[in-house]
Design a protein around this motif. Structure first.
Motif, short mmCIF file in Angstrom:
data_model
loop_
_atom_site.label_atom_id
_atom_site.label_comp_id
_atom_site.label_asym_id
_atom_site.label_seq_id
_atom_site.Cartn_x
_atom_site.Cartn_y
_atom_site.Cartn_z
N VAL A 68 0.83 -1.19 0.00
CA VAL A 68 0.00 0.00 0.00
C VAL A 68 0.88 1.25 0.00
O VAL A 68 0.60 2.24 -0.69
CB VAL A 68 -0.96 0.01 1.21
CG1 VAL A 68 -1.79 1.28 1.23
CG2 VAL A 68 -1.86 -1.23 1.17
N ALA A 69 1.94 1.22 0.81
CA ALA A 69 2.88 2.33 0.89
C ALA A 69 4.21 1.77 1.36
O ALA A 69 4.35 0.54 1.56
CB ALA A 69 2.36 3.42 1.84
N THR A 70 5.20 2.62 1.54
CA THR A 70 6.50 2.16 2.01
C THR A 70 6.35 1.52 3.39
O THR A 70 5.74 2.10 4.31
CB THR A 70 7.49 3.35 2.10
OG1 THR A 70 7.60 3.95 0.82
CG2 THR A 70 8.85 2.87 2.57
N ASP A 71 6.89 0.29 3.53
CA ASP A 71 6.78 -0.47 4.79
C ASP A 71 5.34 -0.63 5.24
O ASP A 71 5.04 -0.67 6.44
CB ASP A 71 7.60 0.20 5.89
CG ASP A 71 9.11 0.04 5.67
OD1 ASP A 71 9.50 -0.90 4.95
OD2 ASP A 71 9.87 0.85 6.21
N ASP A 72 4.44 -0.75 4.29
CA ASP A 72 3.01 -0.92 4.58
C ASP A 72 2.44 -1.94 3.60
O ASP A 72 2.28 -1.64 2.40
CB ASP A 72 2.29 0.43 4.45
CG ASP A 72 0.85 0.38 4.96
OD1 ASP A 72 0.37 -0.73 5.29
OD2 ASP A 72 0.21 1.44 5.01
N TRP A 73 2.16 -3.15 4.11
CA TRP A 73 1.75 -4.26 3.25
C TRP A 73 0.46 -4.89 3.75
O TRP A 73 0.15 -4.82 4.94
CB TRP A 73 2.84 -5.34 3.21
CG TRP A 73 4.10 -4.89 2.53
CD1 TRP A 73 5.08 -4.09 3.06
CD2 TRP A 73 4.49 -5.20 1.20
NE1 TRP A 73 6.08 -3.89 2.13
CE2 TRP A 73 5.74 -4.56 0.98
CE3 TRP A 73 3.93 -5.95 0.18
CZ2 TRP A 73 6.42 -4.67 -0.23
CZ3 TRP A 73 4.61 -6.06 -1.03
CH2 TRP A 73 5.83 -5.42 -1.22
#
Length: 390
Positions: free
Chosen positions: A200-205
Motif C-alpha cells: 500500500v505504501a512504504t513499509d506498509d503491506w
C-alpha cells in the motif's frame, strides 16, 4: 426375386413353407461347406450386397467376400473358433458388395457335424449393422467432443485460477513470505480459495487469504470481486476491519448468493519494528508462532462476509519481532478428512511448532501433511500463507 408382397410369398407364409420364408427372412443367410465354399444364399443377402446367386453359389468362398482385414480376422479368429467351439457369435465384419461398398454386418455361425463328428456344413446368419455402426461412430464422435470440451474446461479453469492466485509472493524487505495453493481433486474445477500480498505504501503491506463459498465460474467471479475489492479498499482504509466492512457491503449488493471467509493482515514497519493488525470474517484465525513458545491462534472471530447486515469486524494488533511468524490457512487444512477423522487444529499446531525454519518450510510442510492425510486426494482447496520476521 420374390419379395414379401409377392403372392407366392404370402401363400408360403400361410402354409409355412420354410424354403421360401428363409429366402426372404429379415436377415441374410449363407450355407457353406466346411472349407467355406458357398452352397446356399438367401434373397435377403443378395439384395443387401448386390451379388447374383450364380456368381456366389459353388463359385466363391465366404472369406472371398471380406476385405483384407476381415480375411485376416477370419483366418486367425473366426475360423479357429468355429472349428473348436462349433459356434461363432456376434462377429463384427464387413462384406464387400458387388459395387465395391462395404456393408457392416454381425455374423453368427454354426458348424453342423454328422453323427461321427465329421464337419458337414456351416450355417451363417448375417445381420445388417449399418445403423449400429453409424450409432457407434456418432457415440465415439460425441465422446471425443466431450473429452475435448472437458480438456478445454480444465485448461480454462487452470488459467482462470492462475489469475486469482499470484504465482509467487512479492519480495517484502524485512519479511519472509511464502504461499502455497493446492486445488481439490484433479484441479479441473475453479476453486474459491484465494490469497494476495500487495504493498500500500512504504513499509506498509496487506496480506489477505480467503475462501469463497462453492466452486466453478460463479465462484470465480465472486473470488475476483473479493480480491480486487480488498485491494481498492485497503488504499482508502487503514484498518483491516474497515476493509472487511467494505467487502461485506459490496458482496451483499452484488447479484450473487455466495459469501466468503477472509483473514486480513495489515503489516506496517515503524522504527524498524513490525506491527500486524489482524481482522477475520468467518475465517479460521491465523496462528502466531513466537520463538520459544508454542504456536496459537491470534485475533478475534468475525461473521461471514456478505451475509449479515451491519456485520462488525474487530482489529487485533500484534507486535512482531525477529523469529516470529504468522500462518494463515483456509479450512481445507483443519477440515481435511480421512474416513471419519478430521485433520484438526491440533495436528496443524504440531506441524507449525515443529517447523521453525524459513516461511517456505512451514508452508510446504503444512500443505504436504494435509495432502498426505487425505491419501494425496484433497477434497477441498488448500491455501496457506506464512509471514516470518527476519
Amino acid at each position: 426375386m420374390r419379395g414379401p408382397e409377392d403372392p407366392a410369398f404370402q401363400e408360403a407364409l400361410h402354409r409355412d413353407d420354410p424354403g421360401l420364408l428363409d429366402d426372404h427372412a429379415p436377415i441374410g443367410y449363407l450355407s457353406t461347406t466346411p472349407d467355406g465354399l458357398i452352397v446356399r444364399v438367401n434373397a435377403t443377402f443378395l439384395a443387401w450386397t448386390g451379388h447374383r446367386r450364380e456368381d456366389l453359389v459353388g463359385r466363391r468362398r465366404f472369406v472371398d467376400l471380406l476385405p483384407v482385414g476381415g480375411r485376416l480376422y477370419h483366418e486367425t479368429h473366426y475360423a479357429p473358433t468355429l472349428r473348436m467351439q462349433g459356434t461363432a457369435r456376434e462377429i463384427a465384419l464387413e462384406i464387400l458388395c458387388a459395387d465395391g461398398r462395404r456393408l457392416p454386418v454381425l455374423v453368427n455361425s454354426v458348424l453342423d457335424r454328422d453323427a461321427d463328428g465329421t464337419a458337414r456344413v456351416v450355417r451363417t446368419a448375417v445381420l445388417d449393422a449399418t445403423e449400429r455402426r453409424r450409432y457407434e461412430q456418432e457415440l465415439l464422435a460425441a465422446r471425443r467432443r466431450a473429452e475435448e470440451s472437458e480438456a478445454r474446461a480444465v485448461e480454462l479453469a487452470q488459467t482462470l485460477q492462475q489469475t486469482l492466485i499470484p504465482p509467487t509472493p512479492p519480495h517484502v524487505p524485512g519479511l519472509d513470505v511464502a504461499a502455497a495453493y493446492r486445488p481439490a481433486g484433479d484441479g479441473r474445477h475453479v476453486g474459491g480459495d484465494f490469497y494476495d500480498v500487495f504493498q500500500v505504501a512504504t513499509d506498509d503491506w496487506v496480506v489477505v487469504l480467503g475462501d469463497v463459498q462453492g466452486k466453478g465460474a460463479e465462484a470465480a467471479v465472486v473470488t475476483a470481486l473479493a480480491r480486487y475489492t480488498v485491494r481498492a479498499a485497503s488504499v482508502d482504509h487503514d484498518e483491516p476491519s474497515a476493509v472487511l466492512r467494505t467487502l461485506d457491503r459490496v458482496l451483499r449488493q452484488a447479484e450473487t448468493d455466495r459469501f466468503c471467509t477472509v483473514a486480513l493482515v495489515r503489516l506496517r514497519r515503524t522504527d524498524g519494528r513490525w506491527r500486524a493488525t489482524i481482522a477475520c470474517g468467518g475465517h479460521p484465525l491465523p496462528l502466531l508462532r513466537r520463538a520459544g513458545l508454542p504456536p496459537g491462534p491470534v485475533g478475534t472471530y468475525g461473521p461471514l462476509v456478505g451475509i449479515l447486515p451491519r456485520a462488525t469486524f474487530t482489529d487485533t494488533d500484534v507486535d512482531l519481532v525477529p523469529g516470529d511468524a504468522l500462518v494463515l490457512f483456509t479450512d481445507g487444512v483443519p477440515e481435511a478428512r480421512r474416513g471419519g477423522d478430521f485433520y484438526g487444529p491440533d495436528r496443524l499446531l504440531a506441524v507449525v511448532d515443529t517447523h521453525r525454519g524459513p516461511a517456505a518450510d512451514v508452508t510446504d510442510a503444512i500443505l504436504a501433511d494435509a495432502i498426505a492425510f487425505q491419501s494425496d486426494d484433497p477434497r477441498d482447496d488448500i491455501a496457506v500463507v506464512t509471514i516470518a520476521v527476519d
